[in-house]
Motif scaffolding. Structure first.
Motif, short mmCIF file in Angstrom:
data_model
loop_
_atom_site.label_atom_id
_atom_site.label_comp_id
_atom_site.label_asym_id
_atom_site.label_seq_id
_atom_site.Cartn_x
_atom_site.Cartn_y
_atom_site.Cartn_z
N THR A 24 -33.20 -41.88 30.45
CA THR A 24 -33.29 -42.42 29.79
C THR A 24 -33.84 -41.56 28.10
O THR A 24 -32.88 -42.41 27.25
N ASN A 27 -30.18 -40.97 26.98
CA ASN A 27 -30.35 -41.70 25.97
C ASN A 27 -30.62 -41.82 24.67
O ASN A 27 -29.74 -41.69 23.92
N LYS A 28 -31.76 -42.07 24.68
CA LYS A 28 -32.49 -41.71 23.80
C LYS A 28 -32.37 -40.72 22.04
O LYS A 28 -31.81 -40.49 20.76
N TYR A 31 -29.16 -41.03 21.13
CA TYR A 31 -28.82 -42.47 19.70
C TYR A 31 -29.21 -41.96 18.60
O TYR A 31 -29.15 -42.13 17.78
N ALA A 37 -25.72 -44.60 22.41
CA ALA A 37 -26.03 -44.53 23.61
C ALA A 37 -25.62 -43.76 24.48
O ALA A 37 -26.64 -43.20 25.63
#
Length: 134
Positions: A24, A27-28, A31, A37
């Motif tokens: 997670t 992916n952040k 981004y 993403a």
């Protein structure tokens, strides 16, 4: 036996939760840096597998020498690290690359994952051996 299963299961919960957090956050980060993403390459799982393999190589040799309880070793190695790293996620990520027509990235993912994970084991073993008489 039941306590062994519970120890591994609790470790698996911790490892899988940590994997979820790392992917997670990866992916952040993608981004924030790329405006999308995903990096387009499963770099989070590659990093997880390297870190998990390094820790497995190190702790599989080191823990039995410093921890008298084999249940603790199973909790950390089979449970935590087994839940943290995952071949199934690697397989799914590779499949998604193939289905998306990213054959070169899919092949790169397979080769890099195998090489990086084996290097992680070798490095972990070397660290353990430098710390003990293993």
């Amino acid at each position: 036996m039941l306590l062994d299963v519970l120890a591994v299961g609790c470790g698996g919960f911790i490892g899988a939760s940590a994997r979820f957090l790392v992917t997670t956050l990866t992916n952040k980060l993608a981004y924030l840096t790329l405006g999308q993403a995903s990096f387009g390459f499963p770099i989070g799982i590659l990093a997880i597998n390297f870190a998990g393999c390094f820790l497995m190589g190190w702790l599989a040799l080191y823990l039995p020498q410093v921890a008298a309880n084999p249940r603790l070793v199973a909790f950390v190695t089979t449970g935590c690290l087994g839940g943290f790293t995952t071949l199934s996620t690697f397989g799914l990520d590779t499949w998604k690359l193939v289905v998306g027509g990213e054959y070169l990235l899919a092949g790169l993912n397979v080769v890099l994952t195998l090489a990086v994970c084996f290097a992680g084991i070798l490095l972990g073993v070397a660290v353990a051996r430098s710390m003990t008489s293993a």
